[in-house]
Design a protein around this motif. Sequence first.
Motif, mmCIF file in Angstrom:
data_model
loop_
_atom_site.group_PDB
_atom_site.id
_atom_site.type_symbol
_atom_site.label_atom_id
_atom_site.label_comp_id
_atom_site.label_asym_id
_atom_site.label_seq_id
_atom_site.Cartn_x
_atom_site.Cartn_y
_atom_site.Cartn_z
ATOM 1 N N GLY A 164 5.382 -0.923 2.651
ATOM 2 C CA GLY A 164 5.263 -2.198 1.663
ATOM 3 C C GLY A 164 4.259 -3.178 2.194
ATOM 4 O O GLY A 164 4.600 -4.207 2.652
ATOM 5 N N GLY A 209 7.693 -14.831 10.309
ATOM 6 C CA GLY A 209 7.867 -14.054 9.108
ATOM 7 C C GLY A 209 9.044 -14.490 8.245
ATOM 8 O O GLY A 209 9.790 -15.496 8.739
ATOM 9 N N SER A 210 8.875 -13.855 7.138
ATOM 10 C CA SER A 210 10.125 -14.406 6.136
ATOM 11 C C SER A 210 11.423 -13.912 6.763
ATOM 12 O O SER A 210 12.626 -14.259 6.629
ATOM 13 N N SER A 211 11.174 -12.695 7.449
ATOM 14 C CA SER A 211 12.530 -12.153 8.312
ATOM 15 C C SER A 211 13.110 -13.127 9.032
ATOM 16 O O SER A 211 14.336 -13.276 9.009
ATOM 17 N N PHE A 220 15.088 -15.845 6.966
ATOM 18 C CA PHE A 220 16.308 -15.378 6.576
ATOM 19 C C PHE A 220 17.315 -15.755 7.685
ATOM 20 O O PHE A 220 18.480 -16.219 7.283
ATOM 21 N N TYR A 245 15.787 -5.776 -1.375
ATOM 22 C CA TYR A 245 15.160 -5.727 -0.358
ATOM 23 C C TYR A 245 16.416 -5.520 0.584
ATOM 24 O O TYR A 245 17.337 -6.224 0.742
ATOM 25 N N TYR A 254 18.214 -7.964 3.534
ATOM 26 C CA TYR A 254 19.137 -9.011 3.107
ATOM 27 C C TYR A 254 20.500 -8.695 3.551
ATOM 28 O O TYR A 254 21.293 -9.238 4.153
ATOM 29 N N ASN A 267 11.438 -6.670 -4.681
ATOM 30 C CA ASN A 267 11.140 -5.352 -4.044
ATOM 31 C C ASN A 267 12.478 -4.789 -4.292
ATOM 32 O O ASN A 267 13.439 -5.384 -3.943
ATOM 33 N N ASP A 269 13.605 -15.886 -2.453
ATOM 34 C CA ASP A 269 12.427 -15.112 -1.717
ATOM 35 C C ASP A 269 11.366 -14.818 -2.722
ATOM 36 O O ASP A 269 11.094 -14.326 -3.525
ATOM 37 N N ILE A 304 8.057 -13.796 -1.596
ATOM 38 C CA ILE A 304 7.170 -13.330 -0.597
ATOM 39 C C ILE A 304 6.005 -12.743 -1.261
ATOM 40 O O ILE A 304 4.780 -12.604 -0.709
ATOM 41 N N TYR A 305 6.183 -12.295 -2.562
ATOM 42 C CA TYR A 305 5.142 -11.604 -3.394
ATOM 43 C C TYR A 305 4.276 -12.462 -4.120
ATOM 44 O O TYR A 305 3.694 -11.980 -5.043
ATOM 45 N N SER A 320 5.996 -16.024 3.072
ATOM 46 C CA SER A 320 5.354 -15.299 4.261
ATOM 47 C C SER A 320 3.807 -15.131 3.972
ATOM 48 O O SER A 320 3.190 -14.992 2.820
ATOM 49 N N SER A 371 2.749 -12.403 5.141
ATOM 50 C CA SER A 371 2.539 -10.881 5.181
ATOM 51 C C SER A 371 1.931 -10.137 4.002
ATOM 52 O O SER A 371 1.191 -9.115 4.085
ATOM 53 N N LYS A 372 2.227 -10.711 2.512
ATOM 54 C CA LYS A 372 1.622 -9.853 1.758
ATOM 55 C C LYS A 372 0.558 -10.475 0.918
ATOM 56 O O LYS A 372 -0.554 -9.660 1.159
ATOM 57 N N ARG A 396 3.497 -11.613 12.015
ATOM 58 C CA ARG A 396 4.778 -12.322 11.994
ATOM 59 C C ARG A 396 4.767 -13.715 11.922
ATOM 60 O O ARG A 396 5.033 -14.490 12.793
ATOM 61 N N TYR A 416 4.816 -2.374 -6.110
ATOM 62 C CA TYR A 416 5.695 -1.006 -6.076
ATOM 63 C C TYR A 416 6.013 -0.597 -7.693
ATOM 64 O O TYR A 416 6.008 -1.412 -8.381
HETATM 65 C C1 LIG Z 1 11.190 -9.007 -0.593
HETATM 66 C C2 LIG Z 1 10.947 -8.957 0.952
HETATM 67 N N1 LIG Z 1 11.167 -10.025 1.399
HETATM 68 C C3 LIG Z 1 11.053 -10.156 2.837
HETATM 69 C C4 LIG Z 1 10.218 -9.031 3.525
HETATM 70 C C5 LIG Z 1 9.882 -9.278 4.863
HETATM 71 O O1 LIG Z 1 8.645 -9.609 5.146
HETATM 72 P P1 LIG Z 1 8.197 -10.572 6.504
HETATM 73 O O2 LIG Z 1 9.218 -10.612 7.424
HETATM 74 O O3 LIG Z 1 7.063 -9.554 6.770
HETATM 75 O O4 LIG Z 1 7.703 -11.652 6.082
HETATM 76 C C6 LIG Z 1 9.867 -7.915 2.765
HETATM 77 C C7 LIG Z 1 9.105 -7.053 3.488
HETATM 78 O O5 LIG Z 1 8.538 -5.950 2.793
HETATM 79 C C8 LIG Z 1 10.152 -7.897 1.367
HETATM 80 O O6 LIG Z 1 9.732 -6.887 0.645
#
Ligand SMILES: Cc1ncc(COP(=O)(O)O)c(C=O)c1O
Length: 380
Positions: A37, A97-99, A102, A123, A126, A170, A198, A200-201, A225, A227-228, A236, A313
């Motif tokens: 992803g 990162g969003s991780s 969380f 996802y 979580y 996701n 969340d 992120i997308y 994030s 990331s996407k 990160r 996806y």
């Molecule tokens: C829905 C969702 N949230 C969070 C993440 C984590 O992303 P990151 O930690 O890279 O910001 C992902 C990664 O695929 C995701 O699909």
Amino acid sequence: MRVSRRSSVDPFIVMDVMEAARRAEAAGRHIIHMEVGQPGTGAPRAATEALTRAMADGPLGYTVALGLPALRARIARLYGDWYNVDLNPDRVVITPGSSGGFLLAFTALFDTGDRVGIGAPGYPSYRQILSALDLTPVDLQTAPENRLQPVAADIAGLDLAGLMVASPANPTGTMLDRAAMQALTEAAAAQNAAFISDEIYHGIEYEAKAVSALEITDEAYVINSFSKYFSMTGWRVGWMVVPDDHVRVIERIAQNMFICAPHASQIAALAAMDETAELDANLRVYRENRALMLAGLPAAGFTRIAPPDGAFYVYADVTDLTGDSRAFAAEILEKAGVAVTPGLDFDPVRGHGTLRFSYARSTEDIAEGLERLKIFMQGR
Ligand SMILES: Cc1ncc(COP(=O)(O)O)c(C=O)c1O
């Protein structure tokens, strides 16, 4: 040596698929990656250039825990541009990162054993992060008629301390419209559950613009994030918007857990935010890939799919083809040379009958992957 009970979380199956694909490549095979992803593109050019300049200028030490003030202010401006929301930069927290977001959010909001609702499919991390923090993930089995998104009725009487949503989601790519998001925030508030969105997308949308929880309420944690949409997975860096009176709580946890998000990545992220032309070009690739997938998957025999509103996806119901998505994904990797993700990652109950196809890579890869899938399915 002893290990804790809470550390026994499930593996992230897609990572295992990536490893199997890597082994196949090491053995000389050419694999098309529809499992990961992450964008096939790198960070915007201006981001790496800004970082090169910063590295020549001096050391990149710690930043303050909440992040570079210029980046927080720029993110606040994004909420004006994207959603017409006037956001105080003080409420923006830069995270690893969003991780990392969380971890901060779950730690700030919940106590041991608290119940947190998450959509299934959803996802996977979580659930695993909640478990690792001794919290109780509560799977909400979503319905196809709700496009596999939770609805307010799903949480009635569940006595939740928190509700986590993702839009676009996701693995499905489906979104919550304004009414659905509003109903969920109200249902959560009615049982005094913290609302976490969340997002992120966001930015990767095909038909309508995604709705931010911040358009509806300030009483929410919004997690996002670089990331996407910004194409910076490995850097990160992400962010979180929290209510005014939570900023200090988060600051104290962030100081202790991470000190700060990587300084270099924060500099790059700030520069990336102005690179709309390059980011929009990435988006055009996703849009083209999405069209190829929506035509090519049914042509190959994966007929039970729904068009995604956003993200990159397609989540396919393959119950007509297999009862074991993990074995099926392994067979597709072995025989077709295409890596895909078994649905079990996203839904422990129904995921044995689903697969997730990612179309985040180049259009040539997607076209080749679809061709391989077609030939594989013809020979089955
Ligand atoms: C829905 C969702 N949230 C969070 C993440 C984590 O992303 P990151 O930690 O890279 O910001 C992902 C990664 O695929 C995701 O699909």
